[in-house]
Scaffold this active site. Sequence first.
Site, PDB file in Angstrom:
ATOM      1  N   ASP A  97       9.026   2.410   1.848  1.00  0.00           N
ATOM      2  CA  ASP A  97       7.990   3.218   2.382  1.00  0.00           C
ATOM      3  C   ASP A  97       7.705   2.952   3.709  1.00  0.00           C
ATOM      4  O   ASP A  97       7.138   1.882   4.042  1.00  0.00           O
ATOM      5  CB  ASP A  97       6.917   2.830   1.321  1.00  0.00           C
ATOM      6  CG  ASP A  97       5.754   3.673   1.823  1.00  0.00           C
ATOM      7  OD1 ASP A  97       5.889   4.483   2.627  1.00  0.00           O
ATOM      8  OD2 ASP A  97       4.565   3.528   0.947  1.00  0.00           O
ATOM      9  N   LYS A 108       2.429   9.230   8.431  1.00  0.00           N
ATOM     10  CA  LYS A 108       1.781   8.719   9.593  1.00  0.00           C
ATOM     11  C   LYS A 108       2.235   9.400  10.784  1.00  0.00           C
ATOM     12  O   LYS A 108       1.658  10.468  11.535  1.00  0.00           O
ATOM     13  CB  LYS A 108       1.467   7.369   9.597  1.00  0.00           C
ATOM     14  CG  LYS A 108       0.471   7.060   8.513  1.00  0.00           C
ATOM     15  CD  LYS A 108       0.220   5.579   8.602  1.00  0.00           C
ATOM     16  CE  LYS A 108      -1.308   5.167   7.556  1.00  0.00           C
ATOM     17  NZ  LYS A 108      -0.638   5.107   6.276  1.00  0.00           N
ATOM     18  N   PHE A 141       0.819  -1.208  -0.084  1.00  0.00           N
ATOM     19  CA  PHE A 141      -0.003  -0.093  -0.044  1.00  0.00           C
ATOM     20  C   PHE A 141       1.075   1.258   0.272  1.00  0.00           C
ATOM     21  O   PHE A 141       1.816   1.444   0.778  1.00  0.00           O
ATOM     22  CB  PHE A 141      -1.073   0.030   1.377  1.00  0.00           C
ATOM     23  CG  PHE A 141      -1.931   1.051   1.186  1.00  0.00           C
ATOM     24  CD1 PHE A 141      -3.222   1.240   0.424  1.00  0.00           C
ATOM     25  CD2 PHE A 141      -1.437   2.411   1.776  1.00  0.00           C
ATOM     26  CE1 PHE A 141      -3.840   2.197   0.334  1.00  0.00           C
ATOM     27  CE2 PHE A 141      -2.534   3.469   1.950  1.00  0.00           C
ATOM     28  CZ  PHE A 141      -3.484   3.349   0.932  1.00  0.00           C
TER      29      PHE A 141
HETATM   30  C1  LIG Z   1      -1.040   5.016   4.763  1.00  0.00           C
HETATM   31  C2  LIG Z   1       0.142   4.749   4.005  1.00  0.00           C
HETATM   32  C3  LIG Z   1       0.394   5.343   2.671  1.00  0.00           C
HETATM   33  C4  LIG Z   1      -0.490   6.575   2.494  1.00  0.00           C
HETATM   34  O1  LIG Z   1      -0.548   7.810   3.360  1.00  0.00           O
HETATM   35  P1  LIG Z   1      -1.760   8.814   3.299  1.00  0.00           P
HETATM   36  O2  LIG Z   1      -1.060   9.866   4.273  1.00  0.00           O
HETATM   37  O3  LIG Z   1      -2.759   8.119   3.529  1.00  0.00           O
HETATM   38  O4  LIG Z   1      -1.727   9.291   1.894  1.00  0.00           O
HETATM   39  C5  LIG Z   1       1.589   5.253   2.022  1.00  0.00           C
HETATM   40  N1  LIG Z   1       2.322   4.262   2.300  1.00  0.00           N
HETATM   41  C6  LIG Z   1       2.021   3.438   3.327  1.00  0.00           C
HETATM   42  C7  LIG Z   1       3.042   2.391   3.819  1.00  0.00           C
HETATM   43  C8  LIG Z   1       1.182   3.631   4.261  1.00  0.00           C
HETATM   44  O5  LIG Z   1       0.882   2.818   5.388  1.00  0.00           O
END
Ligand SMILES: *Cc1c(COP(=O)(O)O)cnc(C)c1O
Length: 394
Positions: free
Chosen positions: A221, A250, A136
Amino acid sequence: MTTDWIALEERYYAQTVRRQPVVLVRGQGTRVWDVEGKEYLDFTAGWAVTNLGHCHPVMVQAIQEQAALLIQTSNQFYTVPQLKLAQALIDNSCLDRVFFGNSGAEAVEGALKLARKYGKKNRDGAYQVITAYNSFHGRTMSTIAATGQPHYQEAFQPLTPGFVHVEYDSVEAIIAATNDETAAVMLEPIQGEGGVNIPADDYLRRVRDWCDKQGLLLILDEVQTGLGRLGSLFGYQEYGVEPDVMTLAKGLGGGVPIGAFLSKEHCMALEPGDHGSTFGGNALTTAAAYASTKHIIDNDLPGQAKAMGLRLTQRLEELKSRFSFISEVRGRGLLIALEFDDDVAAKALSLSNEAGVLFNMVKPNTLRLMPPLTISAEEVDEGVGRLEQALSKL
Ligand SMILES: *Cc1c(COP(=O)(O)O)cnc(C)c1O
């Protein structure tokens, strides 16, 4: 009261999210209260965001002071909190430069632009990025293309080209997918939204070796795993590898919207004019993020996350031996999944709401637990007690 607010949402809000029927109005530490005055233990932490818990005095003070001083200037000028946060992140990570945006998806977008430019300059125009199934990376047009889950993509074809998806936790799959057009490999150290999928201990090490051999960028990420969630300040430290590029969001702001991508000096291909943001790195959000980050480092919250994660996992294992329908408990630090052998997560979730503990349903058969890093041993036990109460009604 609750029903009135829900009716308002149904009338006015874009119907894109499935919400729990809980209207939250106040939070303190690990606890939140709804509009009816009911109290809950919050094991969602705004989706792994409120690392210090809700309305921690350090956060409140930083936001109040900065709000009274200076909120937004644009990046036409220098501001002090932005530079203090930049220094704190670089001095405490293996990366050399940082750029601030406003969300996780934006952080990933920036990292992808960097990879494209890097490929143009250094790899003969290579542009492809290898990512994993069940990953994700966000909800913008390019980050859904990066995300390896068809249900986020299908309605929005045609997708941004240049992404190749491979099985997670398979170095061989990455090797097989590599070609002259490959510029980078992008992975989560642990897949969060994809269900808390934990790779083999040597996976990232072996991917790192392959990237080194081929001259590919390794982008981690760490939007979800960064800032202490897994028990180290950054997830890569848990696996003994260094990424070339890392994304954060986050937990970075402790509750305010901020994202960042960080890069080693040798691959910071972006130059003046290549990237920018009106709000990115503004004084208010960076002051809050600096306060949160400094508090996490000064108080060894990653260490606390590790200890509380072990306790929580242990308590959940005890539930597993009591309830035969729990099939697996897995996690690292305070990113934990509770998997059932049936699609009962929705039912378990609503019974938990009633019992006064909030979780996130990450799959029809899986709940995700990601409480604040500041959660106490008593709160861990109390939360699991409420969960037990809920599960005994299943
Ligand atoms: C939540 C998440 C995103 C996206 O973040 P948003 O602030 O919702 O755009 C991207 N990469 C990872 C691994 C995430 O958990």
